[in-house]
Design a protein around this motif. Structure first.
Motif, PDB file in Angstrom:
ATOM      1  N   ARG A 269     -37.667  41.767  -1.607  1.00 16.75           N
ATOM      2  CA  ARG A 269     -37.628  42.727  -2.708  1.00 16.75           C
ATOM      3  C   ARG A 269     -38.464  43.950  -2.375  1.00 16.75           C
ATOM      4  N   ARG A 270     -39.626  43.711  -1.755  1.00 17.96           N
ATOM      5  CA  ARG A 270     -40.508  44.837  -1.447  1.00 17.96           C
ATOM      6  C   ARG A 270     -39.992  45.653  -0.265  1.00 17.96           C
ATOM      7  N   LEU A 271     -39.092  45.053   0.537  1.00 14.08           N
ATOM      8  CA  LEU A 271     -38.441  45.812   1.606  1.00 14.08           C
ATOM      9  C   LEU A 271     -37.242  46.600   1.061  1.00 14.08           C
ATOM     10  N   GLY A 272     -36.997  46.458  -0.248  1.00 11.82           N
ATOM     11  CA  GLY A 272     -35.967  47.266  -0.890  1.00 11.82           C
ATOM     12  C   GLY A 272     -34.655  46.558  -1.156  1.00 11.82           C
ATOM     13  N   MET A 273     -34.563  45.258  -0.863  1.00  8.21           N
ATOM     14  CA  MET A 273     -33.310  44.535  -1.114  1.00  8.21           C
ATOM     15  C   MET A 273     -33.139  44.265  -2.608  1.00  8.21           C
ATOM     16  N   GLY A 274     -31.880  44.113  -3.017  1.00  6.33           N
ATOM     17  CA  GLY A 274     -31.573  43.698  -4.379  1.00  6.33           C
ATOM     18  C   GLY A 274     -31.830  42.210  -4.545  1.00  6.33           C
ATOM     19  N   ALA A 275     -31.746  41.753  -5.813  1.00  8.39           N
ATOM     20  CA  ALA A 275     -32.064  40.352  -6.104  1.00  8.39           C
ATOM     21  C   ALA A 275     -31.129  39.398  -5.371  1.00  8.39           C
ATOM     22  N   GLU A 276     -29.853  39.761  -5.259  1.00 13.44           N
ATOM     23  CA  GLU A 276     -28.889  38.826  -4.673  1.00 13.44           C
ATOM     24  C   GLU A 276     -29.176  38.571  -3.189  1.00 13.44           C
ATOM     25  N   GLN A 277     -29.410  39.643  -2.456  1.00 14.58           N
ATOM     26  CA  GLN A 277     -29.682  39.495  -1.020  1.00 14.58           C
ATOM     27  C   GLN A 277     -31.034  38.795  -0.803  1.00 14.58           C
ATOM     28  N   ALA A 278     -32.017  39.158  -1.628  1.00 17.86           N
ATOM     29  CA  ALA A 278     -33.341  38.537  -1.505  1.00 17.86           C
ATOM     30  C   ALA A 278     -33.259  37.041  -1.796  1.00 17.86           C
ATOM     31  N   LEU A 279     -32.429  36.689  -2.765  1.00 21.74           N
ATOM     32  CA  LEU A 279     -32.264  35.284  -3.144  1.00 21.74           C
ATOM     33  C   LEU A 279     -31.630  34.485  -1.994  1.00 21.74           C
ATOM     34  N   THR A 280     -30.704  35.111  -1.287  1.00 23.81           N
ATOM     35  CA  THR A 280     -30.076  34.434  -0.143  1.00 23.81           C
ATOM     36  C   THR A 280     -31.110  34.181   0.945  1.00 23.81           C
ATOM     37  N   TYR A 281     -31.906  35.198   1.274  1.00 23.53           N
ATOM     38  CA  TYR A 281     -32.954  35.001   2.292  1.00 23.53           C
ATOM     39  C   TYR A 281     -33.981  33.966   1.843  1.00 23.53           C
ATOM     40  N   ALA A 282     -34.319  33.995   0.545  1.00 29.67           N
ATOM     41  CA  ALA A 282     -35.325  33.052   0.037  1.00 29.67           C
ATOM     42  C   ALA A 282     -34.797  31.622   0.113  1.00 29.67           C
ATOM     43  N   ALA A 283     -33.546  31.421  -0.309  1.00 31.45           N
ATOM     44  CA  ALA A 283     -32.959  30.076  -0.259  1.00 31.45           C
ATOM     45  C   ALA A 283     -32.874  29.600   1.194  1.00 31.45           C
ATOM     46  N   ALA A 284     -32.566  30.524   2.093  1.00 36.72           N
ATOM     47  CA  ALA A 284     -32.503  30.173   3.515  1.00 36.72           C
ATOM     48  C   ALA A 284     -33.893  29.813   4.038  1.00 36.72           C
ATOM     49  N   ALA A 285     -34.899  30.580   3.640  1.00 34.11           N
ATOM     50  CA  ALA A 285     -36.268  30.309   4.106  1.00 34.11           C
ATOM     51  C   ALA A 285     -36.744  28.947   3.609  1.00 34.11           C
ATOM     52  N   GLY A 286     -36.450  28.634   2.332  1.00 33.10           N
ATOM     53  CA  GLY A 286     -36.851  27.346   1.776  1.00 33.10           C
ATOM     54  C   GLY A 286     -36.137  26.200   2.475  1.00 33.10           C
ATOM     55  N   ALA A 287     -34.837  26.355   2.661  1.00 29.60           N
ATOM     56  CA  ALA A 287     -34.040  25.288   3.272  1.00 29.60           C
ATOM     57  C   ALA A 287     -34.420  25.080   4.741  1.00 29.60           C
ATOM     58  N   ARG A 288     -34.582  26.196   5.461  1.00 28.13           N
ATOM     59  CA  ARG A 288     -34.928  26.091   6.883  1.00 28.13           C
ATOM     60  C   ARG A 288     -36.278  25.388   7.041  1.00 28.13           C
ATOM     61  N   ASN A 289     -37.185  25.675   6.115  1.00 25.75           N
ATOM     62  CA  ASN A 289     -38.526  25.105   6.216  1.00 25.75           C
ATOM     63  C   ASN A 289     -38.552  23.585   6.064  1.00 25.75           C
TER      64      ASN A 289
END
Ligand code: ADP
Length: 315
Positions: A269-289
Motif C-alpha cells: 500500500r505504501r508503495l502505491g498499490m491498490g487494495a486488491e493488488q496489495a491483498l494478493t501480495y499479502a496472501a502470497a507472503a502469508g502462504a509462502r511463509n
C-alpha cells in the motif's frame, strides 16, 4: 513521508521438529531462527522493497547478531535497534500439538526485548517516519508500550499513518493497562489487521457486521481480516469489500504467516498499490511463509512472490 517503523520484540525461535505436547520429553529442536512478531513484520516489509525500520533491542550475543544480520540483509534500517550489554536476546521455544495448537516457552521478560527505551536514535527515526505498525504482542512489555505511545503520537502528528495487528496472545496475558492502550490505538488506527475473533475483540462488540460498523465509526479506514487457510478480506469504510482466496500450499510451520501478510500488505500500500493488488501480495507472503520452517524464513522479495503467485493455484 518516510519509512514504515515497527516497535517491539526481536527474538530467536527454536522449534521442535516433532509434533507433541510440551517440552518435557527429549526431542529434536532446530534453530535459532530470527523471530518476534514485529521483527517478522518489518523484515517482510523490507524484503518487498518497502522502506522499513525497526525499533527494539537485542543482546550483545550471537542471537542478536543473527537478527541484525537478517534485518540488514533484507533492507531494514536497524539504526534504532539498541544492543543491550547486560541482558541477552529474547527467545521463544515452540512446539506444535497434533491439533495445530502451539506450546511456547518464552524468555522475553528478562531479555533485551523488555528493556529498551526512548533514545536519540529512536527520536531521529520517528521524526522522519511516515507510518508505524503496532503489534499487540509488544504492548505487554511496558518499556515497548511506552515507546509505542510516544512514537504513535509523533508520527500521527506529522501526518503519518498507523496500522494495528491485535495479535493478542493468551500466553502474554493482557492487564488492564494493556487493554486501555490497545483500545486507544485502535481508535487512532488507519488500518487494522485482525485475525479470527480479534475483529470483535478490537471493537468490543459481538458479530462481524457490528464490529466493522463500530470500528469504521471510530475512524478506521480499512480493515483486513485474516482467515488462515481460508484467505483474507479487505473491508473499506466506503462499504466496499474485497475477498482474496488463499493460495493452496502445504503448511509446514504456521508461525509468522499473519506477520508476513501484514508486512507485505503495508509495504505494498505504501508503495502505491491498490487494495486488491496489495491483498494478493499479502496472501502470497502469508502462504509462502507457512511452507517453510522458521517464522521469517519464508518472507519473500517481490520477484519471489511474483514467482509464487504465478506457480500456485488459489482456492
Ligand atoms: P495470523 O497468523 O495473524 O493468525 P493467519 O493465520 O490468518 O494470520 O495468516 C495470515 C494470512 O496468510 C491468511 O489470511 C492467508 O492469506 C495466509 N495463510 C496463512 N495460512 C495459510 C495456509 N495454510 N494456506 C494458505 N494461506 C495461508
Amino acid at each position: 513521508l518516510g519509512p514504515t517503523v515497527c516497535v517491539g520484540e526481536i527474538l530467536v525461535e527454536i522449534v521442535a521438529t516433532t509434533i507433541g505436547d510440551g517440552f518435557r520429553t527429549a526431542q529434536p529442536l532446530v534453530g535459532p531462527y530470527p523471530s518476534g512478531a514485529p521483527a517478522i513484520f518489518i523484515d517482510q516489509c523490507g524484503r518487498l522493497g518497502g522502506r522499513a525500520a525497526m525499533i527494539g533491542a537485542v543482546g550483545d550475543d550471537d542471537f542478536g547478531q543473527l537478527n541484525l544480520d537478517r534485518l540488514r540483509a533484507d533492507g531494514v534500517d536497524v539504526s534504532a535497534v539498541a544492543v543491550d550489554r547486560q541482558f541477552p536476546t529474547g527467545s521463544a521455544f515452540v512446539r506444535y500439538r497434533a491439533s495445530g495448537a502451539r506450546d511456547f516457552v518464552y524468555n522475553i521478560a528478562t531479555s533485551a526485548a523488555s528493556r529498551f527505551g526512548w533514545s536519540d536514535a529512536v527520536e531521529a527515526l520517528v521524526r522522519r517516519a511516515g507510518h508505524i505498525h503496532v503489534m499487540g504482542t509488544a504492548l505487554s512489555m511496558p518499556s515497548a508500550a511506552a515507546v509505542i505511545a510516544r512514537a504513535v503520537e509523533i508520527i500521527k502528528a506529522r501526518g503519518g499513518t498507523l496500522s494495528v495487528d491485535p495479535n493478542l496472545r493468551k500466553e502474554l496475558q493482557l492487564d488492564v493497562g494493556v487493554e486501555r492502550q490497545f483500545a486507544e490505538l485502535v481508535a487512532k488506527a488507519d488500518l487494522l489487521l485482525p485475525s479470527g475473533d480479534e475483529l470483535e475483540r478490537a471493537a468490543g462488540v459481538e458479530g462481524e457486521a457490528a464490529a466493522l460498523e463500530k470500528l469504521f465509526a471510530l475512524g478506521v479506514a480499512e480493515i483486513v481480516l485474516k482467515r488462515g487457510a481460508n484467505g483474507a478480506t479487505c473491508f473499506s469504510r466506503d462499504g466496499s469489500r474485497l475477498d482474496a482466496a488463499a493460495f493452496v500450499v502445504t503448511e509446514v510451520d504456521p508461525t509468522g504467516a499473519g506477520d508476513c501478510f501484514g508486512g507485505a500488505y503495508v509495504a505494498c500500500r505504501r508503495l502505491g498499490m491498490g487494495a486488491e493488488q496489495a491483498l494478493t501480495y499479502a496472501a502470497a507472503a502469508g502462504a509462502r511463509n507457512v511452507t517453510v520452517r522458521g517464522p521469517m524464513e519464508g518472507a519473500g522479495t517481490r520477484a519471489e512472490l511474483d514467482a509464487f503467485i504465478a506457480a500456485t493455484p488459489r482456492r
